[in-house]
Design an enzyme around this catalytic site. Structure first.
Site, PDB file in Angstrom:
ATOM      1  N   SER A 128       0.808  -1.220   0.000  1.00  0.00           N
ATOM      2  CA  SER A 128       0.000   0.000   0.000  1.00  0.00           C
ATOM      3  C   SER A 128       0.841   1.269   0.000  1.00  0.00           C
ATOM      4  CB  SER A 128      -0.938   0.015   1.213  1.00  0.00           C
ATOM      5  OG  SER A 128      -0.203   0.101   2.419  1.00  0.00           O
ATOM      6  N   LYS A 167       1.061   3.793   7.002  1.00  0.00           N
ATOM      7  CA  LYS A 167       0.424   4.758   6.101  1.00  0.00           C
ATOM      8  C   LYS A 167       0.961   6.162   6.420  1.00  0.00           C
ATOM      9  CE  LYS A 167      -2.717   1.921   4.232  1.00  0.00           C
ATOM     10  NZ  LYS A 167      -2.080   0.674   4.710  1.00  0.00           N
TER      11      LYS A 167
END
Length: 206
Positions: A128, A167
């Site tokens: 991601s 993230k």
């Protein structure tokens, strides 16, 4: 012939040979996590008599590579983990002549870790964050702390599932969100999470 003096004692070791022995000692420690006995060094490293090993050890102490630990056991000092580096950049384009000149020495820990007491390492799972160069199987080095700034890459724990994710910390409409850097992943919104830490760097081995 290179000479170093300490308390009027002369050590007569060729620089290349001295570095070769130090290299073997470092390789041994990397695998077994302890400094071998004088007998082992003499026989396996090809140094010879125990008296010659003792001179080498004394030299390594003078130079700051080794030190005496509890019960007079030999221990590696910070210098023991130094790695040679050069200011000459690695060319990623067309081939150019390389330069083998060493600019100095540093430890990898000097680069990666500033606060050992709060530094942690976790493996990365998933892609991601691929656009940031953080890939599946990489190792994430981060500082364990609960506070982070918008724009930091964080290790976060989703409270509803205890899932751990990496993230970028963002903010939308007054609320914090977790932003991926891969078009195939959605921004994590409307979920409670807590910060496990802030990323310092990541690395992979080949």
């Amino acid at each position: 012939m290179a000479f170093m003096k300490n308390n009027n004692t002369k050590f007569e070791y060729k620089t290349e040979l001295h570095q070769e022995w130090l290299g073997k000692l470092r390789d041994f420690y990397a695998e077994y996590k302890y400094i071998p006995t004088y007998d082992y060094m003499g026989q396996t490293f090809g140094i010879g008599a125990k008296s010659r090993v003792a001179k080498l050890i004394k030299l390594l102490k003078v130079e700051g590579f080794l030190e005496d630990g509890p019960d007079n056991n030999l221990m590696p000092s910070e210098r023991f983990f130094e790695v040679a580096y050069t200011d000459a950049a690695v060319q990623a384009g067309e081939f150019t002549e390389s330069y083998s000149q060493t600019s100095g020495y540093m430890t990898v820990l000097d680069i990666l870790i500033k606060k050992p007491s709060i530094t942690r390492i976790r493996p990365v799972k998933g892609n991601s964050m691929s656009k940031k160069g953080i890939l599946d199987g990489d190792m994430a080095i981060y500082e364990k702390r609960q506070n982070a700034a918008v724009g930091d890459i964080v290790i976060a724990i989703l409270e509803d599932s205890d899932e751990v994710t990496i993230k970028e910390l963002g903010r939308e409409n007054g609320a914090h969100v977790l932003i991926p850097h891969n078009d195939n992943f959605d921004i994590i919104r409307n979920k409670n999470f807590r910060i496990e830490g802030v990323l310092l760097s990541s690395f992979r081995t080949y």
